[in-house]
Motif scaffolding. Structure first.
Motif, PDB file in Angstrom:
ATOM      1  N   LEU A   3       0.857  -1.177   0.000  1.00  0.00           N
ATOM      2  CA  LEU A   3       0.000   0.000   0.000  1.00  0.00           C
ATOM      3  C   LEU A   3       0.899   1.236   0.000  1.00  0.00           C
ATOM      4  O   LEU A   3       1.816   1.338   0.820  1.00  0.00           O
ATOM      5  CB  LEU A   3      -0.904   0.028   1.227  1.00  0.00           C
ATOM      6  CG  LEU A   3      -2.287  -0.597   1.080  1.00  0.00           C
ATOM      7  CD1 LEU A   3      -2.193  -2.073   0.762  1.00  0.00           C
ATOM      8  CD2 LEU A   3      -3.120  -0.380   2.332  1.00  0.00           C
ATOM      9  N   ILE A  30     -10.561  -6.819  -2.237  1.00  0.00           N
ATOM     10  CA  ILE A  30     -10.329  -5.940  -1.094  1.00  0.00           C
ATOM     11  C   ILE A  30     -11.664  -5.701  -0.422  1.00  0.00           C
ATOM     12  O   ILE A  30     -12.625  -5.278  -1.080  1.00  0.00           O
ATOM     13  CB  ILE A  30      -9.699  -4.599  -1.504  1.00  0.00           C
ATOM     14  CG1 ILE A  30      -8.347  -4.817  -2.180  1.00  0.00           C
ATOM     15  CG2 ILE A  30      -9.525  -3.707  -0.268  1.00  0.00           C
ATOM     16  CD1 ILE A  30      -7.678  -3.537  -2.653  1.00  0.00           C
ATOM     17  N   MET A  33     -11.375  -0.658   3.430  1.00  0.00           N
ATOM     18  CA  MET A  33     -10.194   0.196   3.319  1.00  0.00           C
ATOM     19  C   MET A  33     -10.381   1.306   4.346  1.00  0.00           C
ATOM     20  O   MET A  33     -11.462   1.910   4.415  1.00  0.00           O
ATOM     21  CB  MET A  33     -10.030   0.750   1.913  1.00  0.00           C
ATOM     22  CG  MET A  33      -9.934  -0.333   0.858  1.00  0.00           C
ATOM     23  SD  MET A  33      -9.595   0.289  -0.805  1.00  0.00           S
ATOM     24  CE  MET A  33      -7.796   0.458  -0.739  1.00  0.00           C
ATOM     25  N   THR A  49     -13.581   4.646   7.411  1.00  0.00           N
ATOM     26  CA  THR A  49     -13.476   3.360   6.743  1.00  0.00           C
ATOM     27  C   THR A  49     -14.557   3.233   5.681  1.00  0.00           C
ATOM     28  O   THR A  49     -15.621   3.839   5.799  1.00  0.00           O
ATOM     29  CB  THR A  49     -13.573   2.206   7.763  1.00  0.00           C
ATOM     30  OG1 THR A  49     -13.224   0.978   7.143  1.00  0.00           O
ATOM     31  CG2 THR A  49     -14.967   2.090   8.353  1.00  0.00           C
ATOM     32  N   ARG A  70     -13.505   5.325  -2.680  1.00  0.00           N
ATOM     33  CA  ARG A  70     -12.594   4.331  -3.232  1.00  0.00           C
ATOM     34  C   ARG A  70     -12.885   4.111  -4.697  1.00  0.00           C
ATOM     35  O   ARG A  70     -14.017   4.264  -5.150  1.00  0.00           O
ATOM     36  CB  ARG A  70     -12.678   3.008  -2.461  1.00  0.00           C
ATOM     37  CG  ARG A  70     -14.000   2.310  -2.510  1.00  0.00           C
ATOM     38  CD  ARG A  70     -14.070   1.152  -1.506  1.00  0.00           C
ATOM     39  NE  ARG A  70     -13.350  -0.029  -1.965  1.00  0.00           N
ATOM     40  CZ  ARG A  70     -13.169  -1.126  -1.238  1.00  0.00           C
ATOM     41  NH1 ARG A  70     -13.636  -1.171   0.004  1.00  0.00           N
ATOM     42  NH2 ARG A  70     -12.520  -2.171  -1.730  1.00  0.00           N
ATOM     43  N   ASN A  75      -7.950  -0.101  -7.102  1.00  0.00           N
ATOM     44  CA  ASN A  75      -7.563  -0.556  -5.754  1.00  0.00           C
ATOM     45  C   ASN A  75      -7.025   0.606  -4.922  1.00  0.00           C
ATOM     46  O   ASN A  75      -6.007   0.482  -4.218  1.00  0.00           O
ATOM     47  CB  ASN A  75      -6.504  -1.675  -5.837  1.00  0.00           C
ATOM     48  CG  ASN A  75      -7.061  -2.961  -6.402  1.00  0.00           C
ATOM     49  OD1 ASN A  75      -8.241  -3.271  -6.225  1.00  0.00           O
ATOM     50  ND2 ASN A  75      -6.226  -3.699  -7.098  1.00  0.00           N
ATOM     51  N   VAL A  77      -7.926   4.016  -2.320  1.00  0.00           N
ATOM     52  CA  VAL A  77      -8.835   4.700  -1.407  1.00  0.00           C
ATOM     53  C   VAL A  77      -8.358   6.146  -1.263  1.00  0.00           C
ATOM     54  O   VAL A  77      -7.152   6.418  -1.304  1.00  0.00           O
ATOM     55  CB  VAL A  77      -8.904   4.000  -0.036  1.00  0.00           C
ATOM     56  CG1 VAL A  77      -7.540   3.995   0.662  1.00  0.00           C
ATOM     57  CG2 VAL A  77      -9.955   4.630   0.869  1.00  0.00           C
ATOM     58  N   CYS A  94      -3.012   4.240   5.867  1.00  0.00           N
ATOM     59  CA  CYS A  94      -4.109   3.498   5.272  1.00  0.00           C
ATOM     60  C   CYS A  94      -3.926   2.008   5.569  1.00  0.00           C
ATOM     61  O   CYS A  94      -2.812   1.529   5.737  1.00  0.00           O
ATOM     62  CB  CYS A  94      -4.182   3.734   3.767  1.00  0.00           C
ATOM     63  SG  CYS A  94      -2.679   3.353   2.855  1.00  0.00           S
ATOM     64  N   ALA A  96      -5.787  -1.882   4.398  1.00  0.00           N
ATOM     65  CA  ALA A  96      -6.740  -2.579   3.539  1.00  0.00           C
ATOM     66  C   ALA A  96      -6.804  -4.046   3.930  1.00  0.00           C
ATOM     67  O   ALA A  96      -5.772  -4.649   4.252  1.00  0.00           O
ATOM     68  CB  ALA A  96      -6.340  -2.434   2.083  1.00  0.00           C
TER      69      ALA A  96
END
Length: 119
Positions: A3, A30, A33, A49, A70, A75, A77, A94, A96
């Motif tokens: 990430l 996922i 996040m 979140t 997101r 992928n 956020v 962050c 995930a």
């Protein structure tokens, strides 16, 4: 899975910043996040979140000022932060919940990005 968080910086009170966090690697899915933050001398706290379906949850301290979103295709956020105040100064992380190459769900963390709000 990695990430990569970005978008932090120095901003005056009342200003805005947009954080991004992109997940890369062998990713099959996922779920949630999440953005956390940790101010000097304080415990890490949840900021916001977002789940795969788009549902969101915010800390009371940021409701109405921050927006999490997101892009599932990327992928990634985001955290749009408006009306920033000095109390928002922290390192933002962050996290995930990822289904990776091991075919098991686990949490991955980004490296953190510094947000500093001057008064």
């Amino acid at each position: 899975v990695q990430l990569q968080a970005s978008g932090g910086g120095l901003v005056q009170a009342g200003g805005s910043l947009r954080l991004s966090c992109a997940a890369s690697g062998s990713i099959f899915g996922i779920k949630s996040m999440t953005w956390y933050r940790q101010a000097p001398g304080k415990q890490r706290e949840l900021v916001a979140t977002i789940i795969a379906g788009g549902g969101t949850n915010y800390a009371d301290s940021v409701k109405g000022r921050f927006t999490i979103s997101r892009d599932n295709a990327k992928n990634t956020v985001y955290l749009q932060m408006n009306s920033l105040n000095p109390e928002d100064t922290a390192v933002y992380y962050c996290k995930a919940d990822v289904l990776g190459g091991s075919l098991s769900w686990r949490d991955y963390w980004g490296q953190g990005t510094q947000v500093t709000v001057s008064s």
